[in-house]
Structure formats: structure tokens, C-alpha cells
Design a protein around this motif. Sequence first.
Motif, PDB file in Angstrom:
ATOM      1  N   ASP A  24       0.845  -1.205   0.000  1.00 52.41           N
ATOM      2  CA  ASP A  24       0.000   0.000   0.000  1.00 52.41           C
ATOM      3  C   ASP A  24       0.879   1.253   0.000  1.00 52.41           C
ATOM      4  OD1 ASP A  24       0.842   0.191   2.628  1.00 52.41           O
ATOM      5  OD2 ASP A  24      -1.173   0.145   3.499  1.00 52.41           O
ATOM      6  N   ARG A  25       2.154   1.067  -0.362  1.00 48.30           N
ATOM      7  CA  ARG A  25       3.085   2.200  -0.456  1.00 48.30           C
ATOM      8  C   ARG A  25       3.634   2.394  -1.866  1.00 48.30           C
ATOM      9  NH1 ARG A  25       5.677   3.268   5.152  1.00 48.30           N
ATOM     10  NH2 ARG A  25       3.768   2.957   6.320  1.00 48.30           N
ATOM     11  N   SER A  26       4.220   1.322  -2.446  1.00 48.37           N
ATOM     12  CA  SER A  26       4.814   1.466  -3.780  1.00 48.37           C
ATOM     13  C   SER A  26       5.009   0.100  -4.433  1.00 48.37           C
ATOM     14  CB  SER A  26       6.170   2.172  -3.699  1.00 48.37           C
ATOM     15  OG  SER A  26       7.158   1.310  -3.161  1.00 48.37           O
ATOM     16  N   LEU A  27       5.004   0.107  -5.754  1.00 51.54           N
ATOM     17  CA  LEU A  27       5.275  -1.129  -6.480  1.00 51.54           C
ATOM     18  C   LEU A  27       6.722  -1.553  -6.297  1.00 51.54           C
ATOM     19  CD1 LEU A  27       3.239  -0.647  -9.781  1.00 51.54           C
ATOM     20  CD2 LEU A  27       2.661  -2.044  -7.773  1.00 51.54           C
ATOM     21  N   GLU A  28       7.618  -0.606  -6.132  1.00 54.54           N
ATOM     22  CA  GLU A  28       9.024  -0.930  -5.891  1.00 54.54           C
ATOM     23  C   GLU A  28       9.160  -1.745  -4.607  1.00 54.54           C
ATOM     24  OE1 GLU A  28      13.358   1.194  -5.154  1.00 54.54           O
ATOM     25  OE2 GLU A  28      11.636   2.439  -5.692  1.00 54.54           O
ATOM     26  N   GLU A  29       8.479  -1.315  -3.558  1.00 54.80           N
ATOM     27  CA  GLU A  29       8.490  -2.047  -2.297  1.00 54.80           C
ATOM     28  C   GLU A  29       7.952  -3.466  -2.502  1.00 54.80           C
ATOM     29  OE1 GLU A  29       6.994  -1.126   2.121  1.00 54.80           O
ATOM     30  OE2 GLU A  29       5.361  -1.179   0.653  1.00 54.80           O
ATOM     31  N   LEU A  30       6.872  -3.579  -3.264  1.00 56.11           N
ATOM     32  CA  LEU A  30       6.261  -4.881  -3.530  1.00 56.11           C
ATOM     33  C   LEU A  30       7.229  -5.801  -4.278  1.00 56.11           C
ATOM     34  CD1 LEU A  30       3.867  -6.828  -3.539  1.00 56.11           C
ATOM     35  CD2 LEU A  30       3.047  -5.636  -5.603  1.00 56.11           C
ATOM     36  N   PHE A  33      10.062  -6.971  -2.001  1.00 56.15           N
ATOM     37  CA  PHE A  33       9.603  -7.982  -1.049  1.00 56.15           C
ATOM     38  C   PHE A  33       9.413  -9.324  -1.754  1.00 56.15           C
ATOM     39  CE2 PHE A  33       6.685 -10.359   1.563  1.00 56.15           C
ATOM     40  CZ  PHE A  33       7.107 -10.090   2.853  1.00 56.15           C
ATOM     41  N   ALA A  34       8.775  -9.310  -2.910  1.00 56.94           N
ATOM     42  CA  ALA A  34       8.543 -10.550  -3.656  1.00 56.94           C
ATOM     43  C   ALA A  34       9.867 -11.223  -4.012  1.00 56.94           C
ATOM     44  CB  ALA A  34       7.734 -10.260  -4.913  1.00 56.94           C
ATOM     45  N   SER A  35      10.855 -10.441  -4.363  1.00 61.68           N
ATOM     46  CA  SER A  35      12.173 -10.986  -4.680  1.00 61.68           C
ATOM     47  C   SER A  35      12.781 -11.668  -3.455  1.00 61.68           C
ATOM     48  CB  SER A  35      13.079  -9.861  -5.186  1.00 61.68           C
ATOM     49  OG  SER A  35      14.374 -10.353  -5.430  1.00 61.68           O
ATOM     50  N   ASP A  47      -0.956  -5.177 -10.265  1.00 65.77           N
ATOM     51  CA  ASP A  47      -0.773  -4.463  -8.991  1.00 65.77           C
ATOM     52  C   ASP A  47      -0.551  -5.411  -7.815  1.00 65.77           C
ATOM     53  OD1 ASP A  47      -3.303  -5.558  -8.693  1.00 65.77           O
ATOM     54  OD2 ASP A  47      -4.347  -3.643  -8.814  1.00 65.77           O
ATOM     55  N   HIS A  48      -0.410  -6.697  -8.113  1.00 67.26           N
ATOM     56  CA  HIS A  48      -0.248  -7.694  -7.050  1.00 67.26           C
ATOM     57  C   HIS A  48       0.522  -8.908  -7.567  1.00 67.26           C
ATOM     58  CE1 HIS A  48      -3.687  -9.349  -9.250  1.00 67.26           C
ATOM     59  NE2 HIS A  48      -3.321 -10.523  -8.745  1.00 67.26           N
ATOM     60  N   TYR A  49       0.978  -9.695  -6.622  1.00 68.12           N
ATOM     61  CA  TYR A  49       1.540 -11.004  -6.942  1.00 68.12           C
ATOM     62  C   TYR A  49       0.554 -12.055  -6.470  1.00 68.12           C
ATOM     63  CZ  TYR A  49       6.253  -9.290  -7.958  1.00 68.12           C
ATOM     64  OH  TYR A  49       7.337  -8.665  -8.527  1.00 68.12           O
ATOM     65  N   ASP A  50       0.392 -13.095  -7.277  1.00 71.01           N
ATOM     66  CA  ASP A  50      -0.350 -14.272  -6.853  1.00 71.01           C
ATOM     67  C   ASP A  50       0.675 -15.227  -6.256  1.00 71.01           C
ATOM     68  OD1 ASP A  50      -2.927 -13.500  -7.829  1.00 71.01           O
ATOM     69  OD2 ASP A  50      -2.219 -13.913  -9.852  1.00 71.01           O
ATOM     70  N   VAL A  51       0.458 -15.627  -5.010  1.00 68.46           N
ATOM     71  CA  VAL A  51       1.417 -16.506  -4.335  1.00 68.46           C
ATOM     72  C   VAL A  51       0.696 -17.718  -3.764  1.00 68.46           C
ATOM     73  CG1 VAL A  51       3.055 -14.659  -3.829  1.00 68.46           C
ATOM     74  CG2 VAL A  51       1.311 -15.208  -2.162  1.00 68.46           C
ATOM     75  N   PRO A  52       1.327 -18.896  -3.839  1.00 73.31           N
ATOM     76  CA  PRO A  52       0.681 -20.114  -3.349  1.00 73.31           C
ATOM     77  C   PRO A  52       0.663 -20.168  -1.826  1.00 73.31           C
ATOM     78  CG  PRO A  52       2.906 -20.608  -4.079  1.00 73.31           C
ATOM     79  CD  PRO A  52       2.644 -19.161  -4.426  1.00 73.31           C
ATOM     80  N   GLU A  53      -0.237 -20.976  -1.331  1.00 72.77           N
ATOM     81  CA  GLU A  53      -0.384 -21.153   0.113  1.00 72.77           C
ATOM     82  C   GLU A  53       0.921 -21.573   0.784  1.00 72.77           C
ATOM     83  OE1 GLU A  53      -2.759 -24.863   1.042  1.00 72.77           O
ATOM     84  OE2 GLU A  53      -2.821 -24.930  -1.154  1.00 72.77           O
ATOM     85  N   THR A  54       1.805 -22.190   0.030  1.00 73.35           N
ATOM     86  CA  THR A  54       3.066 -22.682   0.588  1.00 73.35           C
ATOM     87  C   THR A  54       4.027 -21.572   1.006  1.00 73.35           C
ATOM     88  OG1 THR A  54       3.952 -22.879  -1.659  1.00 73.35           O
ATOM     89  CG2 THR A  54       2.973 -24.861  -0.682  1.00 73.35           C
ATOM     90  N   VAL A  55       3.784 -20.340   0.571  1.00 76.44           N
ATOM     91  CA  VAL A  55       4.674 -19.235   0.961  1.00 76.44           C
ATOM     92  C   VAL A  55       4.000 -18.241   1.915  1.00 76.44           C
ATOM     93  CG1 VAL A  55       6.027 -19.411  -1.162  1.00 76.44           C
ATOM     94  CG2 VAL A  55       4.196 -17.740  -1.019  1.00 76.44           C
ATOM     95  N   HIS A  56       2.747 -18.470   2.247  1.00 77.76           N
ATOM     96  CA  HIS A  56       2.008 -17.519   3.092  1.00 77.76           C
ATOM     97  C   HIS A  56       2.714 -17.281   4.426  1.00 77.76           C
ATOM     98  CE1 HIS A  56      -1.158 -15.891   5.683  1.00 77.76           C
ATOM     99  NE2 HIS A  56      -1.695 -15.415   4.563  1.00 77.76           N
ATOM    100  N   ALA A  57       3.031 -18.344   5.139  1.00 75.14           N
ATOM    101  CA  ALA A  57       3.666 -18.204   6.463  1.00 75.14           C
ATOM    102  C   ALA A  57       5.021 -17.512   6.345  1.00 75.14           C
ATOM    103  CB  ALA A  57       3.815 -19.561   7.135  1.00 75.14           C
ATOM    104  N   ARG A  58       5.784 -17.839   5.320  1.00 73.14           N
ATOM    105  CA  ARG A  58       7.096 -17.217   5.125  1.00 73.14           C
ATOM    106  C   ARG A  58       6.945 -15.721   4.854  1.00 73.14           C
ATOM    107  NH1 ARG A  58      12.013 -16.257   6.373  1.00 73.14           N
ATOM    108  NH2 ARG A  58      13.449 -15.979   4.682  1.00 73.14           N
TER     109      ARG A  58
END
Length: 87
Positions: A24-30, A33-35, A47-58
Motif C-alpha cells: 500500500d506504499r509502492s510497487l518498488e516495495e512490492l 519484497f517478492a524478490s 498491482d499484485h503477486y499471486d502466491v501459493p499457500e506454501t509461501v504464506h507463512a514465510r
Amino acid sequence: MTVLIDPPNWPGPRGLMWSHLVSDRSLEELHDFASRLGVPERAFDRDHYDVPETVHARAVELGAEAVSSRELLLRLVASGLRRRKRR
């Protein structure tokens, strides 16, 4: 840093449930973080990444704030980073 992740409620490939990861700040931040999370660039969708349930806790361990899907969308829209599909 304010990266948000919703619960893995969305059925997707490989029989997994999927979450949305946004900033909710910047795409650069997103993207940064995804990297760090190890999410491939191909998982980014406007505007988002789709991520599997296997990475939620991490993601939460790395500092993502777990929120409801409604809260995630409200904060994404309020940030001005929401990019809708063109019709």
C-alpha cells in the motif's frame, strides 16, 4: 514497509490455494519484497503477486501483514496503486 497478504482462499494451479501480495506504499516495495520471498516475476499481475499457500507463512515471517481479502483491496485502492483490467 507495508506489504499485505490475504488468506490463501483462491483456487489455482497445481491444486493449491493462492493469496494476493500487495503493497500500500509502492510497487518498488512490492517487487523488492517478492524478490526476497523468492516469488518469480511472472507471478506479478498489474498491482499484485499471486502466491501459493506454501509461501504464506514465510511472507508473514518476512514482515507481510496478514489481512482479510476485503482489507487488502480497500488498502490497495486507497493507496492509488490499484490497476484494473482494461475492458
